[in-house]
Design an enzyme around this catalytic site. Sequence first.
Site, PDB file in Angstrom:
ATOM      1  N   LYS A   1       0.747  -1.290  -0.068  1.00  0.00           N
ATOM      2  CA  LYS A   1      -0.096  -0.086  -0.036  1.00  0.00           C
ATOM      3  C   LYS A   1       0.855   1.297  -0.071  1.00  0.00           C
ATOM      4  O   LYS A   1       2.029   1.181   0.474  1.00  0.00           O
ATOM      5  CB  LYS A   1      -0.896  -0.052   1.140  1.00  0.00           C
TER       6      LYS A   1
ATOM      7  N   SER B   1      -8.033  -0.460   5.348  1.00  0.00           N
ATOM      8  CA  SER B   1      -7.432   0.466   4.514  1.00  0.00           C
ATOM      9  C   SER B   1      -6.545   0.098   3.386  1.00  0.00           C
ATOM     10  O   SER B   1      -5.846   0.565   2.746  1.00  0.00           O
ATOM     11  CB  SER B   1      -6.534   1.369   5.327  1.00  0.00           C
TER      12      SER B   1
ATOM     13  N   SER C   1      -7.659  -3.734   8.944  1.00  0.00           N
ATOM     14  CA  SER C   1      -7.120  -2.950   7.599  1.00  0.00           C
ATOM     15  C   SER C   1      -6.718  -4.084   6.603  1.00  0.00           C
ATOM     16  O   SER C   1      -6.808  -3.689   5.456  1.00  0.00           O
ATOM     17  CB  SER C   1      -5.941  -1.937   7.623  1.00  0.00           C
TER      18      SER C   1
END
Length: 524
Positions: free
Chosen positions: A132, A207, A231
């Site tokens: 990410k 996330s 997440s």
Amino acid sequence: MDKSVWADLKTCLFGIFLFIRYYFDLLIDQIFGFFNDDLKVPIRCPRNQIVNESATALANKIRKKELSSEEIVQAFIDRIKEVNPIINALVDERFEEALEEARKIDKGIADGTINEDDFRSKPFLGVPFTTKESTAVKGQSFTFGLMKRKDIKADYDADCVTIMKNSGAICIGVTNNPEMLLWTETYNPVYGVTKNPYDTTRTAGGSSGGETSLLAAGGTTISLGTDIGGSCRIPALMCGVFGHKPTSHLIPTKGIMFRTEEQEHTMAVVGVQSRFAEDIAPILGVLVTEHADKLQLDKPVNVKSLKFYYIEDPKDPFISPCREEMKSALTGAVNYFGGLCETPPKEVEFKETRYSTSLWKYWIMQEGDFNFNRDITNREGEAQPVTEILKYLIGRSEFCGSTILHFIYDMLPTPEEDWARETTELLSKQMLDILGEDGVLLYPSAPWPASYHHTSFLRPWNFSLFGIWNFLKFPVTQVPMGLRYGLPVGIQVVAAPNQDRLCIAVAKELEKAFGGFVPPYAID
């Protein structure tokens, strides 16, 4: 009033509340569905079937010279170019650098300078990976979704990225995440919203939603996420892949967002996401480095002899009631192990699970130097929540809705310290007492599969089904359990700290029994 009468009245009132909440949630989906259902964009089957293989299989084929690293990296680059315009998952790339690194590996294999010892020390030599955008990759975007960081590139690699590169894996890019990460949908004002490959009108979760969306669509095969409140696992559920949150404090978090050193007391971990259960342990084994002996990932697990427990409803009033499609996933796993194991699964209940939302709220406020109002400004001052809320209402705030909701969330009372710590300790002890070294807990993942974009604003605390395992610091694997109405469903498998191999073994067994990852496209 008599205590028993009062208890019955409270039970009745809570039942009425849940009934209203259940149908309110259904109404939300009906309204959003009316405006979205005609906007779906399908994901097509990959032209190159290489991208449908596991990271473990691809590493073996490179070692056996059945495929070159360049072929594999190029196949994933081509796939990203096919799907990313639809799902908006990858936000920065290093395609040319990755191909050059792959060619050097292929040359070394061809001329013999790379031998079997190298393959043993670098188990993912030549295999592509992504992470990410909030995890530093040198030369790649490093904004955390903040407009104040829009043009910032990382000038170093996060420790977990360095470890992954040292295993021979090749980074091909970084993926989208929410603004400052603390949200269950992947959206920010810098890169926009990431879409779910099963249904582009639905959330990919957050996330690590950019990671799981790209992974499910066939754009990557090794996927690194982070997890402080679900997440890794929330998007893993939404996008139908495996997500493993390991035991805490085994994988370095330096280089993730503002972290410049390790924090002794943190819920945050680096996690693994994969389409195939066979990849979890090898990737995890690489990431934990010198701590590998604590996990004993190579030690065989006899699933039939494990003790299984399950919780159907943690009874947290902040969490929406579960729908039938999610209940059936948990029931299916319970029934399966009931027929497989020496001891049938046992339902358990802990009254402390009803405080999951409140306890996570307490523990997030204890995170090292965490200061949301300061961090959201890129540490160039401190945001004024009331001012930003008012600016948002008139369309003048630079922040997105999830940040505004977080401002509001922070204004709510924080649980009293002694109560929070005592309740957490009690719940942890109760869990440890039943799990020991040979027990696993089957736990619900979410009230429903992936919902329409931005509906999470209307039910923001459902993440607590995941967040409980962050403040308890137990390892947990999100396991896909097939599709319902075209969307992935799944359950969480929990074990005691350092017993990650039990979660992974159960995930493999469920994959065998229920099919595991089902691609969001037809495979030729």
